[in-house]
Scaffold this motif. Structure first.
Motif, PDB file in Angstrom:
ATOM      1  N   LEU A  92      53.787  24.550  38.097  1.00  0.00           N
ATOM      2  CA  LEU A  92      55.134  24.868  38.127  1.00  0.00           C
ATOM      3  C   LEU A  92      55.983  23.518  37.778  1.00  0.00           C
ATOM      4  O   LEU A  92      57.137  23.620  37.219  1.00  0.00           O
ATOM      5  CB  LEU A  92      55.327  25.297  39.527  1.00  0.00           C
ATOM      6  CG  LEU A  92      55.154  26.594  39.997  1.00  0.00           C
ATOM      7  CD1 LEU A  92      55.424  27.146  41.434  1.00  0.00           C
ATOM      8  CD2 LEU A  92      55.362  27.632  39.144  1.00  0.00           C
ATOM      9  N   THR A  93      55.624  22.461  38.281  1.00  0.00           N
ATOM     10  CA  THR A  93      56.388  21.255  38.014  1.00  0.00           C
ATOM     11  C   THR A  93      56.310  20.966  36.520  1.00  0.00           C
ATOM     12  O   THR A  93      57.320  20.608  35.878  1.00  0.00           O
ATOM     13  CB  THR A  93      55.866  19.941  38.611  1.00  0.00           C
ATOM     14  OG1 THR A  93      55.919  20.160  40.219  1.00  0.00           O
ATOM     15  CG2 THR A  93      56.385  18.810  38.416  1.00  0.00           C
ATOM     16  N   SER A 103      54.717   9.992  36.783  1.00  0.00           N
ATOM     17  CA  SER A 103      56.045  10.563  36.151  1.00  0.00           C
ATOM     18  C   SER A 103      55.665  12.111  36.036  1.00  0.00           C
ATOM     19  O   SER A 103      54.507  12.342  35.774  1.00  0.00           O
ATOM     20  CB  SER A 103      56.335   9.958  35.153  1.00  0.00           C
ATOM     21  OG  SER A 103      55.333  10.179  34.065  1.00  0.00           O
ATOM     22  N   ARG A 104      56.944  12.748  35.884  1.00  0.00           N
ATOM     23  CA  ARG A 104      56.687  14.473  35.355  1.00  0.00           C
ATOM     24  C   ARG A 104      56.092  14.240  34.265  1.00  0.00           C
ATOM     25  O   ARG A 104      55.382  15.418  34.097  1.00  0.00           O
ATOM     26  CB  ARG A 104      57.956  14.841  35.610  1.00  0.00           C
ATOM     27  CG  ARG A 104      58.337  16.210  35.139  1.00  0.00           C
ATOM     28  CD  ARG A 104      59.543  16.879  35.259  1.00  0.00           C
ATOM     29  NE  ARG A 104      60.080  16.777  36.604  1.00  0.00           N
ATOM     30  CZ  ARG A 104      60.214  18.157  37.232  1.00  0.00           C
ATOM     31  NH1 ARG A 104      59.603  19.189  36.869  1.00  0.00           N
ATOM     32  NH2 ARG A 104      60.706  17.996  38.516  1.00  0.00           N
ATOM     33  N   THR A 121      52.864  16.563  33.271  1.00  0.00           N
ATOM     34  CA  THR A 121      53.263  17.718  32.368  1.00  0.00           C
ATOM     35  C   THR A 121      51.996  17.533  31.466  1.00  0.00           C
ATOM     36  O   THR A 121      51.181  18.542  30.859  1.00  0.00           O
ATOM     37  CB  THR A 121      54.307  17.679  31.621  1.00  0.00           C
ATOM     38  OG1 THR A 121      55.432  18.027  32.300  1.00  0.00           O
ATOM     39  CG2 THR A 121      54.407  18.887  30.696  1.00  0.00           C
ATOM     40  N   LEU A 122      51.568  16.402  30.926  1.00  0.00           N
ATOM     41  CA  LEU A 122      50.319  16.101  30.050  1.00  0.00           C
ATOM     42  C   LEU A 122      48.947  16.576  30.865  1.00  0.00           C
ATOM     43  O   LEU A 122      48.080  17.116  30.149  1.00  0.00           O
ATOM     44  CB  LEU A 122      50.150  14.811  29.543  1.00  0.00           C
ATOM     45  CG  LEU A 122      51.431  14.316  28.578  1.00  0.00           C
ATOM     46  CD1 LEU A 122      51.292  12.854  28.526  1.00  0.00           C
ATOM     47  CD2 LEU A 122      51.178  15.022  27.182  1.00  0.00           C
ATOM     48  N   GLU A 123      48.958  16.221  32.037  1.00  0.00           N
ATOM     49  CA  GLU A 123      47.539  16.515  32.804  1.00  0.00           C
ATOM     50  C   GLU A 123      47.504  17.987  32.925  1.00  0.00           C
ATOM     51  O   GLU A 123      46.555  18.819  33.013  1.00  0.00           O
ATOM     52  CB  GLU A 123      47.682  15.803  33.995  1.00  0.00           C
ATOM     53  CG  GLU A 123      46.537  15.941  35.117  1.00  0.00           C
ATOM     54  CD  GLU A 123      45.111  15.615  34.360  1.00  0.00           C
ATOM     55  OE1 GLU A 123      44.126  15.893  34.713  1.00  0.00           O
ATOM     56  OE2 GLU A 123      45.181  14.880  33.517  1.00  0.00           O
ATOM     57  N   ILE A 137      49.437  14.751  44.686  1.00  0.00           N
ATOM     58  CA  ILE A 137      48.896  15.034  43.187  1.00  0.00           C
ATOM     59  C   ILE A 137      48.950  13.913  42.187  1.00  0.00           C
ATOM     60  O   ILE A 137      47.803  13.657  41.613  1.00  0.00           O
ATOM     61  CB  ILE A 137      49.884  16.269  42.507  1.00  0.00           C
ATOM     62  CG1 ILE A 137      49.447  17.572  43.296  1.00  0.00           C
ATOM     63  CG2 ILE A 137      49.606  16.302  41.206  1.00  0.00           C
ATOM     64  CD1 ILE A 137      50.570  18.617  42.877  1.00  0.00           C
ATOM     65  N   TYR A 138      49.956  13.228  42.538  1.00  0.00           N
ATOM     66  CA  TYR A 138      50.332  11.881  41.600  1.00  0.00           C
ATOM     67  C   TYR A 138      49.023  10.867  42.025  1.00  0.00           C
ATOM     68  O   TYR A 138      48.727  10.282  41.298  1.00  0.00           O
ATOM     69  CB  TYR A 138      51.571  11.350  41.797  1.00  0.00           C
ATOM     70  CG  TYR A 138      52.784  11.976  40.878  1.00  0.00           C
ATOM     71  CD1 TYR A 138      52.588  13.330  40.841  1.00  0.00           C
ATOM     72  CD2 TYR A 138      53.995  11.204  40.631  1.00  0.00           C
ATOM     73  CE1 TYR A 138      53.658  14.044  39.925  1.00  0.00           C
ATOM     74  CE2 TYR A 138      54.744  11.857  40.175  1.00  0.00           C
ATOM     75  CZ  TYR A 138      54.734  13.129  39.421  1.00  0.00           C
ATOM     76  OH  TYR A 138      55.721  13.637  38.926  1.00  0.00           O
ATOM     77  N   ARG A 139      48.773  10.822  43.460  1.00  0.00           N
ATOM     78  CA  ARG A 139      47.897   9.770  43.735  1.00  0.00           C
ATOM     79  C   ARG A 139      46.406  10.237  43.289  1.00  0.00           C
ATOM     80  O   ARG A 139      45.692   9.236  42.680  1.00  0.00           O
ATOM     81  CB  ARG A 139      47.910   9.557  45.252  1.00  0.00           C
ATOM     82  CG  ARG A 139      46.938   8.487  45.801  1.00  0.00           C
ATOM     83  CD  ARG A 139      46.606   8.515  47.419  1.00  0.00           C
ATOM     84  NE  ARG A 139      46.194   9.459  47.714  1.00  0.00           N
ATOM     85  CZ  ARG A 139      46.724  10.487  48.706  1.00  0.00           C
ATOM     86  NH1 ARG A 139      47.975  10.447  48.796  1.00  0.00           N
ATOM     87  NH2 ARG A 139      45.837  11.579  49.128  1.00  0.00           N
TER      88      ARG A 139
END
Length: 215
Positions: free
Chosen positions: A164-165, A200-201, A205-207, A192-194
């Motif tokens: 969703l992000t 970054s957003r 998105t790329l991931e 999630i970021y960790r």
């Protein structure tokens, strides 16, 4: 009779969560003096003498809150406040000495009621956590299948938050769609970021696109 606490410690690396937890403590125990820390290192400077009560997040930037619980639990009523509702976080926290386990999926007043109840000796768990414990002891749980991929072991909920992000939704919009609080969504994004080693957003998105979650 609910005990009165004059001092408490809040350990959470998100400023919004620290504010929310501190507000709930003030509602539960009016007049309580609250120290706050964003990491284990900061918390270590605030536990001599140990606080009577501590709200501790598990995912901290310099380690797990479980290590702090292990240090404090003999002198402190340690309550975990987290987004994690899985066995791999719940049971190690309880074994370390946590005397309460609440999720960041409720409003301030509800959390204050839970804190008063825990201090008075009522069941020290969020309802969904209590149900998880009952299921765990009611029947043997089959071991999870071996992970045969090179993914970073995102939980289904984390995967949905990532999807969703990546679609461009704000934290508030993600929270509304998943019926979660913005504090909970912020906690999921932090983890999630960790896990994905991103910051970054755009990287998120790329991931998400690499995983086939979005086009």
């Amino acid at each position: 009779m609910t005990p009165t606490y004059h001092r408490a410690l809040v350990v959470d690396d998100l400023a919004s969560s620290r504010d929310w937890l501190s507000h709930s403590l003030q509602l539960a125990f009016p007049g309580v003096n609250i120290d706050t820390a964003a990491s284990l290192a900061q918390a270590a400077q605030l536990i001599d003498p140990p606080p009577p009560l501590a709200l501790i997040d598990l995912g901290l930037p310099d380690g797990s809150g479980i290590s702090l619980i292990e240090r404090l639990h003999r002198d402190t009523l340690c309550i975990v406040a987290t987004v994690f509702d899985d066995d791999s976080h719940l049971f190690p926290a309880l074994r370390a000495g946590a005397q309460g386990y609440v999720l960041k999926d409720q409003n301030t007043e509800a959390l204050a009621d839970m804190l008063r109840g825990i201090a008075a000796g009522q069941p020290p768990l969020s309802p969904s956590i209590a149900r998880r414990l009952l299921r765990h002891f009611a029947a043997p749980v089959a071991p999870p299948p071996a992970d045969t991929t090179d993914e970073s072991n995102l939980t289904p909920r984390e995967t949905e938050v990532l999807r969703l992000t990546a679609k461009g939704l704000t934290r508030q919009e993600v929270a509304g769609m998943l019926q979660l609080s913005t504090h909970t969504v912020a906690g999921y994004l932090k983890d999630i970021y960790r896990k994905l080693s991103i910051g970054s957003r755009a990287e998120a998105t790329l991931e998400a696109a690499r995983r086939g979650l979005v086009e």
